[in-house]
Design a protein around this motif. Sequence first.
Motif, PDB file in Angstrom:
ATOM      1  N   THR A  12       0.839  -1.189   0.000  1.00  0.00           N
ATOM      2  CA  THR A  12       0.000   0.000   0.000  1.00  0.00           C
ATOM      3  C   THR A  12       0.876   1.241   0.000  1.00  0.00           C
ATOM      4  O   THR A  12       1.692   1.419   0.909  1.00  0.00           O
ATOM      5  N   PRO A  13       0.732   2.105  -1.015  1.00  0.00           N
ATOM      6  CA  PRO A  13       1.544   3.323  -1.071  1.00  0.00           C
ATOM      7  C   PRO A  13       1.286   4.242   0.128  1.00  0.00           C
ATOM      8  O   PRO A  13       0.212   4.210   0.732  1.00  0.00           O
ATOM      9  N   SER A  14       2.268   5.061   0.441  1.00  0.00           N
ATOM     10  CA  SER A  14       2.178   5.964   1.595  1.00  0.00           C
ATOM     11  C   SER A  14       0.979   6.895   1.502  1.00  0.00           C
ATOM     12  O   SER A  14       0.291   7.131   2.499  1.00  0.00           O
ATOM     13  N   ALA A  15       0.731   7.442   0.315  1.00  0.00           N
ATOM     14  CA  ALA A  15      -0.377   8.382   0.154  1.00  0.00           C
ATOM     15  C   ALA A  15      -1.712   7.694   0.461  1.00  0.00           C
ATOM     16  O   ALA A  15      -2.590   8.278   1.106  1.00  0.00           O
ATOM     17  N   ASP A  68      -6.581   9.138   7.634  1.00  0.00           N
ATOM     18  CA  ASP A  68      -7.360  10.371   7.776  1.00  0.00           C
ATOM     19  C   ASP A  68      -8.862  10.077   7.777  1.00  0.00           C
ATOM     20  O   ASP A  68      -9.619  10.645   8.575  1.00  0.00           O
ATOM     21  N   LEU A  69      -9.287   9.185   6.885  1.00  0.00           N
ATOM     22  CA  LEU A  69     -10.711   8.831   6.835  1.00  0.00           C
ATOM     23  C   LEU A  69     -11.149   8.108   8.104  1.00  0.00           C
ATOM     24  O   LEU A  69     -12.246   8.356   8.615  1.00  0.00           O
ATOM     25  N   GLU A  70     -10.309   7.227   8.635  1.00  0.00           N
ATOM     26  CA  GLU A  70     -10.646   6.540   9.880  1.00  0.00           C
ATOM     27  C   GLU A  70     -10.757   7.520  11.038  1.00  0.00           C
ATOM     28  O   GLU A  70     -11.639   7.397  11.893  1.00  0.00           O
ATOM     29  N   ARG A  71      -9.860   8.501  11.071  1.00  0.00           N
ATOM     30  CA  ARG A  71      -9.915   9.521  12.121  1.00  0.00           C
ATOM     31  C   ARG A  71     -11.216  10.327  11.998  1.00  0.00           C
ATOM     32  O   ARG A  71     -11.896  10.608  12.990  1.00  0.00           O
ATOM     33  N   GLU A  72     -11.591  10.670  10.764  1.00  0.00           N
ATOM     34  CA  GLU A  72     -12.821  11.424  10.544  1.00  0.00           C
ATOM     35  C   GLU A  72     -14.045  10.613  10.981  1.00  0.00           C
ATOM     36  O   GLU A  72     -14.969  11.155  11.597  1.00  0.00           O
ATOM     37  N   VAL A  73     -14.063   9.320  10.696  1.00  0.00           N
ATOM     38  CA  VAL A  73     -15.170   8.460  11.094  1.00  0.00           C
ATOM     39  C   VAL A  73     -15.282   8.426  12.623  1.00  0.00           C
ATOM     40  O   VAL A  73     -16.384   8.526  13.176  1.00  0.00           O
TER      41      VAL A  73
END
Length: 101
Positions: A64-67, A74-79
Amino acid sequence: MAAPRKYPDELRERAVRLVLDAKAESGNLKGACREIGGQLGIHPETLRGWVARAEVDAGLRPGTPSAESKRVADLEREVRELRRANAILKSASAFFASVPR
């Protein structure tokens, strides 16, 4: 908050380039990391990890690339934040629904 990096980004990029060039010449990643790491004062295993990450990001190695990893984090944090806000709103709604008028 992340810990400060021990090595500057410029040094990391330069070291990775040097190792990839040396690997292309000799075909031996471990030896290239040992040689370049000794010259630059970087532990060979640290350097090997940087090279592996650079190869994944470039699509030369599966992973899995870094980006993409950053985007998922970031999406998990937002959830998590949205779930927390939703829980607060539900409890506030229940509280005001039970208050007599």
